[in-house]
Design an enzyme around this catalytic site. Structure first.
Site, PDB file in Angstrom:
ATOM      1  N   GLY A 430     -33.004  33.956  92.882  1.00 22.63           N
ATOM      2  CA  GLY A 430     -32.609  33.549  94.232  1.00 22.63           C
ATOM      3  C   GLY A 430     -31.955  32.179  94.204  1.00 22.63           C
ATOM      4  O   GLY A 430     -32.592  31.184  94.583  1.00 22.63           O
ATOM      5  N   TYR A 431     -30.736  32.118  93.745  1.00 18.93           N
ATOM      6  CA  TYR A 431     -30.019  30.850  93.625  1.00 18.93           C
ATOM      7  C   TYR A 431     -28.850  30.764  94.621  1.00 18.93           C
ATOM      8  O   TYR A 431     -28.833  29.942  95.526  1.00 18.93           O
ATOM      9  CB  TYR A 431     -29.460  30.669  92.200  1.00 18.93           C
ATOM     10  CG  TYR A 431     -30.474  30.265  91.150  1.00 18.93           C
ATOM     11  CD1 TYR A 431     -31.786  29.928  91.474  1.00 18.93           C
ATOM     12  CD2 TYR A 431     -30.118  30.238  89.800  1.00 18.93           C
ATOM     13  CE1 TYR A 431     -32.704  29.563  90.504  1.00 18.93           C
ATOM     14  CE2 TYR A 431     -31.030  29.873  88.814  1.00 18.93           C
ATOM     15  CZ  TYR A 431     -32.314  29.527  89.173  1.00 18.93           C
ATOM     16  OH  TYR A 431     -33.210  29.164  88.209  1.00 18.93           O
ATOM     17  N   SER A 432     -27.839  31.616  94.466  1.00 21.50           N
ATOM     18  CA  SER A 432     -26.588  31.483  95.221  1.00 21.50           C
ATOM     19  C   SER A 432     -26.792  31.695  96.717  1.00 21.50           C
ATOM     20  O   SER A 432     -27.631  32.500  97.147  1.00 21.50           O
ATOM     21  CB  SER A 432     -25.551  32.477  94.691  1.00 21.50           C
ATOM     22  OG  SER A 432     -25.203  32.183  93.351  1.00 21.50           O
ATOM     23  N   GLU A 547     -30.183  30.926  80.630  1.00 22.18           N
ATOM     24  CA  GLU A 547     -29.276  31.877  81.261  1.00 22.18           C
ATOM     25  C   GLU A 547     -27.899  31.822  80.623  1.00 22.18           C
ATOM     26  O   GLU A 547     -27.265  32.851  80.385  1.00 22.18           O
ATOM     27  CB  GLU A 547     -29.163  31.597  82.757  1.00 22.18           C
ATOM     28  CG  GLU A 547     -28.259  32.580  83.478  1.00 22.18           C
ATOM     29  CD  GLU A 547     -28.076  32.245  84.938  1.00 22.18           C
ATOM     30  OE1 GLU A 547     -27.387  33.008  85.620  1.00 22.18           O
ATOM     31  OE2 GLU A 547     -28.604  31.214  85.399  1.00 22.18           O
TER      32      GLU A 547
END
Length: 677
Positions: A430-432, A547
């Protein structure tokens, strides 16, 4: 990055000795017009450089050629090496041989040449002939090449194996020489970009300059990695395919690096007072010689011929005995669960968990095998090559496990590490956000403390596999007033079935499902927090380092596709030389990406991760796009039908966008080189 590219302490010392010896006669490329060639030759003889051929010291030769290239120095050291291999007893203290592979042409040789070795690339003989007459041929090369007329020669039977070795040596030496020259030009441009001011600021702050400098750095590191790998594996004799690959990479990329350096330097690099003007002459002249070499050897030693042979494949990367034992273990595990219609995914997962592969790098106290970085590379490579049958579980271990071991609480480790070891956690990132893609530091999804819990409000975009995830690794802002921007961020590990989470699915070009995820007053306990409050950037940085290594791992996936492409090409026998030539270009780039991924993984916990991760990601992303296009061109409409080639083509843009776009990654590379924001 350390500019000293030599492989071990002894070779590094030798390279420094070569540089020191050159200081008095050829201190930099501007010496080309005035240097004393007789003195240069005498120094080389005195220092023992002409004895490298007799010793078969290919790795030392490559190191010396890199230094010569940085100086734009035209000492024909590789020719002397080959002469020592082919004509034992030739006095290289007085004789100055040059190698020619095209006996039908009037030989163009370096100034001062006394003998020419005419090498029959397709045969087993060489002819040694003295120079009877030499006429200067002014042009790009300084000192000028000479056109020579040869006297009566002597034909020598040397054998096929030795001729193959010498062709490989000439390729590797040319690549090392050109790599040194382009590296020096690039380094000068980087220094200029950090000091030259225009329009009130350092020019390195301009986006176009940053992108160009970063692109040059990627090509320099890729080429250096190929040279190092070919030289490192040449201790028992140079590998013909490895040397052909690095020569092809030199042909494709060193001129572009030089051009980028000149564009950054501007008018300063256009005049003869500057090294780059002389490196320009040197590089273009040397590339023309390399192209002539490749043309002469193509019928019997061409790169595409090597690749399309029945046993053709890219050279393996030997990562040591333990790593290769693990490679055999992983391959056996995969073969045991491989059927006619693919893998038994659950069988692979269970077997991998039982073997401790998901926790391979973890310490023993957490159920891991304490494996080396080389073993981690092998595991990632083999799983990716096989098509990623347990890719999600592997990613979870790298992205979540790596950070939980460092930042997780005792309860979190107790709850999640067993799931990760078993390959049973299905997570999403849940980053962008709508206004925070590559610029993750500007995320705005909020978490507000409410007693012993947090209330989360906001939206995330492009959350791959959120619709099937059990947990989200969620980055939120917990202090909107914090400065700098990356401060005030905290990480939470949240179950996806928590009340207030809504998932909206979107189908990507690749066919994969990615999601918009809405967080409407999502209440989570403080126990879901990973790391310190407002300390999330450190947790993110640890996860992103892994990543970007995983993103670079696309090289292993592409290797599987590349091997399939070679099999299909052997069946199709597409003989178009223009199209087949592109196969060689992709092969060289792919091998460079594979070697760089190894380096990036080894640097995952070190300072070099800041640059090698982005370099691997950018290189692999562009390579994926190129590979898909080349496969369609080589195989025609059949490759556009449902299958691996059209699938990798549709997937390729994700590797240029995901994990931070390549433009952003190049900005990170530029800043790592000292260019300002």
């Amino acid at each position: 990055m350390d500019d000293d590219r030599s492989g071990n302490a002894e070779i590094r010392d030798f390279a420094r000795a070569v540089a020191g010896a050159l200081d008095g006669v050829w201190p930099d490329a501007t010496a080309a017009a005035t240097a004393d060639l007789d003195e240069l030759h005498a120094i080389a003889a005195q220092q023992g450089w002409f004895e490298l051929g007799e010793a078969g010291a290919v790795d030392y030769l490559a190191a010396a050629e890199g230094v010569l290239g940085e100086r734009g120095c035209s000492l024909p050291l590789a020719d002397a090496y080959v002469a020592a291999r082919l004509v034992p007893g030739l006095d290289l203290g007085t004789a100055r041989p040059a190698v020619s592979l095209d006996p039908t042409a009037e030989a163009l040789v370096p100034a001062g040449t006394t003998h020419v070795l005419e090498l029959d690339a397709a045969g087993t003989t060489t002819r040694l002939a003295p120079v009877a007459r030499a006429v200067p041929a002014p042009g790009l090369a300084v000192p000028s090449w000479h056109r020579v007329t040869l006297g009566a020669g002597e034909e020598l039977e040397v054998g096929r194996t030795l001729i193959e070795e010498c062709i490989a040596v000439l390729r590797l030496a040319a690549a090392a020489r050109l790599g040194g020259a382009s590296r020096r030009a690039h380094r000068l441009a980087v220094g200029h970009a950090t000091t030259r001011r225009q329009f009130g600021q350092v020019i390195g702050a301009f986006g176009a300059v940053q992108q160009r400098v970063a692109s040059g750095q990627i090509d320099v590191l890729a080429h250096d990695a190929l040279v190092d790998e070919a030289a490192r594996t040449a201790t028992d004799g140079p590998a013909p395919l490895a040397c052909a690959l690095v020569a092809r990479h030199a042909r494709d990329h060193v001129v572009g690096v030089l051009a980028g350096a000149q564009h950054t330097l501007g008018a300063i690099g256009y005049f003869d007072e500057h090294e780059v003007a002389w490196l320009f002459r040197f590089v273009h002249a040397e590339v023309s010689r390399l192209r002539a070499l490749e043309s002469a050897v193509a019928p019997s030693h061409g790169l595409e011929r090597f690749l399309l042979a029945d046993d053709g494949a890219l050279p393996p990367l030997d990562l040591g005995e333990d790593a290769e034992l693990l490679r055999a273990e992983v391959r056996a595990l995969l073969d045991a669960h491989r059927g006619d219609d693919g893998f038994d995914t659950e069988g692979v997962r269970a077997a991998a968990a039982a073997a401790g592969l998901f926790a391979l790098s973890w310490p023993a106290e957490h159920g891991g095998r304490g494996a080396s970085l080389e073993e981690q590379v092998v595991l990632n490579e083999e799983m990716k090559y096989a098509g990623g049958p347990v890719d999600r579980a592997m990613s979870a271990t790298m992205l979540i496990g790596h950070s939980l071991l460092r930042h997780g609480s005792a309860d979190q480790k107790q709850e999640f590490l067993p799931l990760l070891r078993e390959g049973r956690i299905a997570f999403c990132l849940g980053y962008s956000e709508p206004d925070a893609g590559s610029d993750l530091a500007s995320l705005s999804t909020r978490a507000v403390c409410d007693g012993d819990a947090w209330v989360i409000r906001g939206q995330k975009l492009w959350t791959t596999r959120a619709h099937t995830a059990s947990h989200v690794w969620l980055a939120v802002r917990t202090d909107p007033e914090a400065h700098p921007r990356h401060a005030g961020i905290t990480i939470f590990l949240v179950p996806m079935d928590t009340a207030g989470i809504t998932v909206q699915q979107h189908r990507a070009l690749s066919g994969e499902i990615s999601c918009s995820v809405f967080y409407d007053d999502v209440r989570v306990p403080d126990a879901a927090r990973v790391g310190e409050v407002n300390g999330g950037w450190r947790v993110i940085t640890d996860a992103l380092a892994a990543e970007r290594v995983l993103m670079g791992g696309i090289a292993a996936t592409l290797l599987g596709h590349f091997d399939a492409l070679l099999r299909d090409l052997r069946a199709h026998r597409n003989g178009d030389p223009v199209i087949l030539d592109r196969l060689g270009s992709v092969a060289a780039r792919l091998q460079a990406a594979r070697v760089l991924v190894v380096e990036a993984t080894r640097a995952m916990d070190g300072d070099d991760a800041r640059i090698l991760g982005p370099v691997s990601a950018v290189l692999s992303g562009h390579l994926a796009e190129e590979f898909g296009r080349v496969a369609l061109d080589l195989l025609g409409p059949e490759a556009a039908l449902d299958g691996r080639y059209e699938a990798i083509l549709r997937l390729a843009p994700m590797y240029v966008i995901g994990g931070g776009t390549n433009d952003i990654q190049r900005g990170i590379i530029a800043r790592a080189l000292g260019l300002p924001r």
